[in-house]
Design a protein around this motif. Structure first.
Motif, PDB file in Angstrom:
ATOM      1  N   PRO A  42     -16.450 -96.790  42.001  1.00 53.53           N
ATOM      2  CA  PRO A  42     -17.080 -98.092  41.781  1.00 53.53           C
ATOM      3  C   PRO A  42     -16.628 -98.790  40.500  1.00 53.53           C
ATOM      4  N   TYR A  43     -15.830 -98.110  39.671  1.00 48.66           N
ATOM      5  CA  TYR A  43     -15.440 -98.705  38.399  1.00 48.66           C
ATOM      6  C   TYR A  43     -13.970 -99.111  38.385  1.00 48.66           C
ATOM      7  N   VAL A  44     -13.705-100.266  37.775  1.00 49.50           N
ATOM      8  CA  VAL A  44     -12.338-100.741  37.560  1.00 49.50           C
ATOM      9  C   VAL A  44     -12.066-100.630  36.067  1.00 49.50           C
ATOM     10  N   TRP A  45     -10.908-100.059  35.742  1.00 49.17           N
ATOM     11  CA  TRP A  45     -10.551 -99.755  34.357  1.00 49.17           C
ATOM     12  C   TRP A  45      -9.394-100.682  33.991  1.00 49.17           C
ATOM     13  N   LEU A  46      -9.680-101.623  33.135  1.00 47.14           N
ATOM     14  CA  LEU A  46      -8.742-102.709  32.848  1.00 47.14           C
ATOM     15  C   LEU A  46      -8.089-102.509  31.486  1.00 47.14           C
ATOM     16  N   GLU A  47      -6.775-102.512  31.500  1.00 48.89           N
ATOM     17  CA  GLU A  47      -6.014-102.438  30.246  1.00 48.89           C
ATOM     18  C   GLU A  47      -6.125-103.805  29.579  1.00 48.89           C
ATOM     19  N   THR A  48      -6.491-103.812  28.318  1.00 50.92           N
ATOM     20  CA  THR A  48      -6.618-105.109  27.651  1.00 50.92           C
ATOM     21  C   THR A  48      -5.229-105.716  27.480  1.00 50.92           C
ATOM     22  N   PRO A  49      -5.117-107.029  27.640  1.00 50.63           N
ATOM     23  CA  PRO A  49      -3.789-107.656  27.481  1.00 50.63           C
ATOM     24  C   PRO A  49      -3.395-107.721  26.010  1.00 50.63           C
ATOM     25  N   GLY A  50      -2.123-107.650  25.746  1.00 49.07           N
ATOM     26  CA  GLY A  50      -1.612-107.817  24.374  1.00 49.07           C
ATOM     27  C   GLY A  50      -2.138-106.783  23.414  1.00 49.07           C
ATOM     28  N   ARG A  51      -2.456-105.611  23.934  1.00 49.30           N
ATOM     29  CA  ARG A  51      -2.933-104.510  23.091  1.00 49.30           C
ATOM     30  C   ARG A  51      -4.138-104.878  22.227  1.00 49.30           C
ATOM     31  N   MET A  52      -4.954-105.777  22.724  1.00 49.91           N
ATOM     32  CA  MET A  52      -6.208-106.062  22.007  1.00 49.91           C
ATOM     33  C   MET A  52      -7.059-104.803  22.025  1.00 49.91           C
ATOM     34  N   ASN A  53      -7.945-104.669  21.014  1.00 44.68           N
ATOM     35  CA  ASN A  53      -8.833-103.517  21.131  1.00 44.68           C
ATOM     36  C   ASN A  53      -9.991-103.858  22.059  1.00 44.68           C
ATOM     37  N   SER A  54     -10.720-102.849  22.454  1.00 43.30           N
ATOM     38  CA  SER A  54     -11.734-103.000  23.512  1.00 43.30           C
ATOM     39  C   SER A  54     -12.787-104.047  23.165  1.00 43.30           C
ATOM     40  N   TRP A  55     -13.310-103.979  21.925  1.00 50.62           N
ATOM     41  CA  TRP A  55     -14.374-104.912  21.546  1.00 50.62           C
ATOM     42  C   TRP A  55     -13.833-106.337  21.403  1.00 50.62           C
ATOM     43  N   VAL A  60     -11.053 -72.858  25.103  1.00 50.88           N
ATOM     44  CA  VAL A  60     -12.290 -73.608  25.366  1.00 50.88           C
ATOM     45  C   VAL A  60     -13.190 -72.789  26.292  1.00 50.88           C
ATOM     46  N   ASP A  61     -14.496 -73.050  26.220  1.00 46.25           N
ATOM     47  CA  ASP A  61     -15.459 -72.301  27.025  1.00 46.25           C
ATOM     48  C   ASP A  61     -16.063 -73.148  28.144  1.00 46.25           C
ATOM     49  N   LEU A  62     -16.368 -74.382  27.810  1.00 47.63           N
ATOM     50  CA  LEU A  62     -16.961 -75.294  28.794  1.00 47.63           C
ATOM     51  C   LEU A  62     -16.057 -76.505  28.939  1.00 47.63           C
ATOM     52  N   ILE A  63     -15.783 -76.904  30.178  1.00 49.78           N
ATOM     53  CA  ILE A  63     -14.890 -78.036  30.438  1.00 49.78           C
ATOM     54  C   ILE A  63     -15.629 -79.017  31.348  1.00 49.78           C
ATOM     55  N   TYR A  64     -15.896 -80.214  30.842  1.00 48.79           N
ATOM     56  CA  TYR A  64     -16.577 -81.231  31.652  1.00 48.79           C
ATOM     57  C   TYR A  64     -15.529 -82.088  32.355  1.00 48.79           C
ATOM     58  N   ILE A  65     -15.625 -82.173  33.676  1.00 42.49           N
ATOM     59  CA  ILE A  65     -14.728 -83.034  34.452  1.00 42.49           C
ATOM     60  C   ILE A  65     -15.577 -83.890  35.387  1.00 42.49           C
ATOM     61  N   CYS A  66     -15.286 -85.173  35.425  1.00 39.41           N
ATOM     62  CA  CYS A  66     -16.001 -86.117  36.286  1.00 39.41           C
ATOM     63  C   CYS A  66     -14.993 -86.801  37.202  1.00 39.41           C
ATOM     64  N   SER A  67     -15.195 -86.658  38.515  1.00 46.59           N
ATOM     65  CA  SER A  67     -14.295 -87.295  39.482  1.00 46.59           C
ATOM     66  C   SER A  67     -15.073 -87.627  40.743  1.00 46.59           C
ATOM     67  N   PRO A  68     -14.996 -88.874  41.224  1.00 45.13           N
ATOM     68  CA  PRO A  68     -14.394 -90.060  40.632  1.00 45.13           C
ATOM     69  C   PRO A  68     -14.955 -90.289  39.234  1.00 45.13           C
ATOM     70  N   ASN A  69     -14.065 -90.734  38.358  1.00 43.76           N
ATOM     71  CA  ASN A  69     -14.407 -90.731  36.950  1.00 43.76           C
ATOM     72  C   ASN A  69     -15.194 -91.955  36.500  1.00 43.76           C
ATOM     73  N   ASN A  70     -16.182 -91.673  35.670  1.00 45.95           N
ATOM     74  CA  ASN A  70     -16.833 -92.705  34.881  1.00 45.95           C
ATOM     75  C   ASN A  70     -16.327 -92.487  33.467  1.00 45.95           C
ATOM     76  N   PRO A  71     -15.593 -93.398  32.869  1.00 41.81           N
ATOM     77  CA  PRO A  71     -15.455 -94.808  33.216  1.00 41.81           C
ATOM     78  C   PRO A  71     -14.156 -95.206  33.909  1.00 41.81           C
ATOM     79  N   THR A  72     -13.174 -94.340  34.080  1.00 43.96           N
ATOM     80  CA  THR A  72     -11.834 -94.852  34.438  1.00 43.96           C
ATOM     81  C   THR A  72     -11.667 -95.160  35.918  1.00 43.96           C
ATOM     82  N   GLY A  73     -12.573 -94.643  36.762  1.00 39.78           N
ATOM     83  CA  GLY A  73     -12.409 -94.850  38.200  1.00 39.78           C
ATOM     84  C   GLY A  73     -11.322 -93.988  38.810  1.00 39.78           C
TER      85      GLY A  73
END
Lengths: 409, 409
Positions: free
Chosen positions: B344-357, B177-190
């Motif tokens: 500032p972001y909270v990353w919530l695992e959906t219950p019962g393996r529901m999909n995000s939407w 790879v040539d370019l690596i994007y890293i965000c920390s604190p991360n958007n969206p995972t926090g």
């Protein structure tokens, strides 16, 4: 193994203003105590008008309380500034939808970024001389070949010469072109396109499905009511043109930063029906940009109010009087110059066919006046220099007096 | 015959926020009178602090008089704002030259534009999930293949999965790879990268001559003193990384607009020794950009003063308390969530393996709370939703109460 974008290496040596600064500094170092008169860079010098100052303060104050604080606004600018811009055009008989107006942080970013929505292999035509941003941004995007140091041209770019013979407005391109950059009132020549001039290009662009990128950043300087202030005053332009504008010179916003681009829904390309360019520019702006500053927008709304426009007109007339002083001085010396009546720039033919940099040096040495060499704007700028009317009256008068008294015939 | 840039057509259907707005509006229309709680978009809600308001007013006032008016400033921001940014980094033990600091109108434009200085055929790696701007701007620049609707991936883009198993910080890429994007604190995972996490990527990038584009826009939310706030706290990062930052979340400038990019002179590429990327970014900015608003710069200098930073910290702590309320509510319901302590972001695992939407719709229907579906940030975001702590306390508390009382187990 990351590498750089190789197109940057094609860019011809730097921007011309650093070279001007270098020569001015060298002269000042060799001639301590000499007063230099600056008629070079086109940067506003007069304070913001009271209406704008009040608008900016209000914009700041709104951010101080919970009830009125705002964060992200619309990517294309909030409704009040777009409505104010629509009103400005309506005064000229041009009706625009609010969704055709995209407000930004200036005409320069828009002039540079607009090429992003067009095909990478588009053939680009520019007026010659031209504002360097049209050229350089297309070089960086890979739409040209290398720079030819002899011709002073980029390969693949279509130069449309603007000289005294054509009143500094170009003939139609004889090659197939896709994008055509036109600036009126022109930077650097100060020439203003007539309705007939623009109508000819609009007819050409419609017939060839080319797009005109029209830069109207200096239109507030047009005093002659017969001259078009917007390309959309020309019938059919909505199908083939977009227009870039700014408050930089209109309201002294060179440092405050507010501009806009009009992308008509009717604009049609070979591969895209009405609405496509509008949609792509919206996507471009919403992806790379987060809207103009809310504080600045408040100042912009104030500048475009009736009171703001009236106050700004006084400042524009002040600069136009500076231009008149420059012109009459040059003319009284028997020099030939253009522009400066409906534009802030005076375009001076160098005497005795000197080249631009030679005459730049002579003006610096003899009259201690700094101008901008025309060759810095393209090969057809050779043999001219640009004089800017942006300055305090006393400085412009001192510069004019120095030219009158000290430039050797 | 002008044509559009075909890469725009590759972009997967719009931005996710319009779809969120559509579903929220449809729900509101079917359920009139129901109060919706918005924990979706990460937009600041609290007023600017007094020091910043005073700084902005001063910036405006300076433009009102001949003696203090300024027009065009430095393309990279005037010395006072660059000095203030250098001081901010010095507090963290990071020494920067003023010519390594490029001030702009925000981290989003810089995140989008920075790719311009790298080769058109660069291979790009992104954290997955990621801020969509990293991906979309490289799609538009032609660095990816088409979008695969099954995989939910662009061809040619290297996705670095961030899931609970790796604390939401990726393994090193196994491809070149040539370019690596890293965000920390991360958007969206926090999630926040540790010093060791970043050191691993810095070592990798130095060895492979890859460039890390480090997005530190949320670093003001880091409370844990052991966590790095800048990638330049890691030895060797100056040779392989640049860093993007912003006052949007630091000082409530989402609407005011000020950000910056640090491009170290030591950064080395395959085809360019030290200084080349710095020079190219300077050329990019001076060609496409005219500097950040002078009024906004005055506010930025105030925000980065000792008084400004102290006042801003109170607002940041306010949002972090919102995040704590959200986290504790979710945890009390037996849900699994991440982030929100140094972010500032909270990353919530959906219950019962529901999909995000699906879970988005359930939260909307049952608790009338609007969140952001994790799948909108990339394929590895599937099965999560993002909750934003930006909001008034009473609104966050009402949202939390609604989730606690009305979300069915």
């Amino acid at each position: 193994m990351a590498r750089t974008n190789p197109h940057y290496d094609k860019l011809a040596a730097g921007y011309l203003f650093p070279e001007i600064a270098r020569r001015a500094q060298a002269f000042a170092a060799e001639n301590p105590g000499v007063r230099l008169h600056r008629l070079g860079i086109g940067d506003t010098t007069e304070p913001l008008v009271p209406a704008v100052i009040a608008g900016l303060h209000q914009g700041v104050e709104r951010l101080a309380t919970v009830a009125t604080y705002t964060g992200y606004g619309d990517y294309e600018g909030d409704p009040p500034i777009r409505e104010a811009i629509a009103r400005l055009y309506r005064r000229r008989g041009v009706a625009l939808g609010l969704d055709e107006i995209f407000v930004s942080d200036g005409a320069k970013p828009d002039s540079g970024n607009i090429q992003s929505v067009f095909a990478p292999d588009s053939v680009v035509a520019v007026q010659d001389p031209a504002y360097p941003v049209y050229v350089d941004t297309n070089v960086i995007a890979g739409r040209t070949g290398p720079f030819d140091a002899i011709l002073q041209e980029y390969g693949g770019l279509v130069y449309m010469p603007c000289r005294a013979e054509n009143r500094f407005f170009p003939e139609l391109p004889t090659k197939a072109v896709d994008l055509i950059y036109i600036c009126s009132p022109n930077n650097p020549t100060g020439a203003v396109a007539t309705h007939a001039d623009l109508a000819r290009f609009v007819a050409f662009a419609r017939q060839r499905r080319a797009v005109i990128v029209f830069d109207a950043a200096y239109s507030a300087f047009i005093k002659d009511p017969s001259l078009p202030r917007s390309i959309f005053e020309v019938e059919g332009a909505r199908e083939c043109a977009l227009e870039i504008h700014s408050l930089s010179k209109t309201a002294g916003f060179t440092g405050v930063r507010l501009g806009w681009t009009i992308v008509p829904r009717d604009l049609v390309l070979e591969d895209g029906g009405p609405g496509k360019v509008n949609r792509l520019w919206r996507r471009r702006q919403s992806t790379f940009f987060n809207g103009p500053s809310n504080v600045v927008q408040a100042g912009g709304v104030a500048a475009l109010s009736d009171a703001g426009l009236a106050e700004c007109q006084i400042v524009i007339d002040y600069y136009l009087e500076n231009a008149r002083i420059i012109r009459s001085t040059l003319t009284s010396l028997g020099l030939t110059c253009y522009g400066g009546d409906n534009a802030p720039y005076v375009w001076l033919e160098t005497p005795g066919r000197m080249n631009s940099w030679e005459f730049f040096d002579r003006l610096l040495r003899e009259a201690n006046v700094i101008v901008t060499p025309g060759s810095g704007f393209g090969p057809s700028g050779e043999g001219y220099v640009r004089l800017s009317s942006f300055g305090h009256r006393e400085d412009v008068e001192a510069a004019a007096a120095s030219i009158r008294d000290r430039l050797r015939p």
